[in-house]
Motif scaffolding. Structure first.
Motif, PDB file in Angstrom:
ATOM      1  N   ASN A 143      -2.181  -8.165  -5.170  1.00 14.38           N
ATOM      2  CA  ASN A 143      -2.921  -7.191  -6.029  1.00 14.38           C
ATOM      3  C   ASN A 143      -2.094  -6.020  -5.476  1.00 14.38           C
ATOM      4  OD1 ASN A 143      -4.440  -4.690  -5.922  1.00 14.38           O
ATOM      5  ND2 ASN A 143      -6.349  -5.953  -6.184  1.00 14.38           N
TER       6      ASN A 143
ATOM      7  N   SER B   6      -4.089  -2.796  -4.021  1.00 13.16           N
ATOM      8  CA  SER B   6      -4.770  -3.103  -2.502  1.00 13.16           C
ATOM      9  C   SER B   6      -3.519  -3.089  -1.644  1.00 13.16           C
ATOM     10  CB  SER B   6      -5.302  -4.247  -2.475  1.00 13.16           C
ATOM     11  OG  SER B   6      -6.456  -4.039  -3.214  1.00 13.16           O
TER      12      SER B   6
ATOM     13  N   ASP C  67      -7.874  -8.110   6.927  1.00 13.09           N
ATOM     14  CA  ASP C  67      -8.682  -8.521   5.690  1.00 13.09           C
ATOM     15  C   ASP C  67      -8.165  -7.890   4.371  1.00 13.09           C
ATOM     16  OD1 ASP C  67     -10.483 -10.194   6.837  1.00 13.09           O
ATOM     17  OD2 ASP C  67     -12.052  -8.690   7.035  1.00 13.09           O
ATOM     18  N   LEU C  68      -7.868  -6.596   4.429  1.00 12.23           N
ATOM     19  CA  LEU C  68      -7.156  -5.895   3.323  1.00 12.23           C
ATOM     20  C   LEU C  68      -5.904  -6.767   2.903  1.00 12.23           C
ATOM     21  CD1 LEU C  68      -7.064  -3.561   1.411  1.00 12.23           C
ATOM     22  CD2 LEU C  68      -6.047  -2.166   3.225  1.00 12.23           C
TER      23      LEU C  68
ATOM     24  N   GLN D 298      -4.881  -9.785   3.533  1.00  8.58           N
ATOM     25  CA  GLN D 298      -5.201 -10.965   3.071  1.00  8.58           C
ATOM     26  C   GLN D 298      -5.932 -11.083   1.695  1.00  8.58           C
ATOM     27  OE1 GLN D 298      -7.139 -12.792   6.481  1.00  8.58           O
ATOM     28  NE2 GLN D 298      -5.242 -13.653   7.378  1.00  8.58           N
ATOM     29  N   ASP D 299      -6.575 -10.019   1.454  1.00  8.31           N
ATOM     30  CA  ASP D 299      -7.229  -9.832  -0.004  1.00  8.31           C
ATOM     31  C   ASP D 299      -6.201  -9.512  -0.914  1.00  8.31           C
ATOM     32  OD1 ASP D 299      -9.709 -10.639   0.950  1.00  8.31           O
ATOM     33  OD2 ASP D 299     -10.506  -8.536   1.055  1.00  8.31           O
TER      34      ASP D 299
ATOM     35  N   SER E 294      -0.942 -13.057   0.089  1.00  7.82           N
ATOM     36  CA  SER E 294      -1.041 -14.648   0.767  1.00  7.82           C
ATOM     37  C   SER E 294       0.379 -14.628   1.595  1.00  7.82           C
ATOM     38  CB  SER E 294      -1.210 -15.668  -0.246  1.00  7.82           C
ATOM     39  OG  SER E 294      -0.343 -15.751  -1.350  1.00  7.82           O
TER      40      SER E 294
END
Length: 95
Positions: A13, A16, A79-80, A82-83, A86
């Motif tokens: 993404n 992000s 978290d940002l 990893q969202d 990868s």
């Protein structure tokens, strides 16, 4: 002895991940870290490893690298990251 964070990142993404990059830079600098490699062109010379996006960050020591990674400020960004992506992270001491 310097220590290096080596990341093989597959961005999933872009928007992000751009926000992660914006927020992580001041944290890295606050821990005396600096980018050595930040997604530049690369070529596999031997083996099967086909990294997507390579990032290498230098820190003054392994202790400082771990302080950065374990800091409450960076934990919020994990978290940002990893969202948005990868991949794998490796910490290694320099020579």
């Amino acid at each position: 002895m310097s220590a290096y964070l080596i990341a093989d990142v597959n961005v999933e993404n872009a928007d992000s991940y751009a926000e992660y990059r914006r927020q992580v830079l001041p944290l890295i600098e606050r821990h005396s870290g600096k980018f050595i490699v930040r997604g530049g062109a690369h070529e596999t010379l031997e083996g099967d490893w086909r990294p997507a996006r390579l990032v290498i960050i230098e820190f003054p020591s392994m202790a400082v690298l771990k302080q950065w990674y374990g800091s409450p400020e960076y934990k919020k960004l994990i978290d940002l990251r990893q969202d948005a992506s990868s991949g794998s992270l490796v910490a290694v001491e320099g020579a």
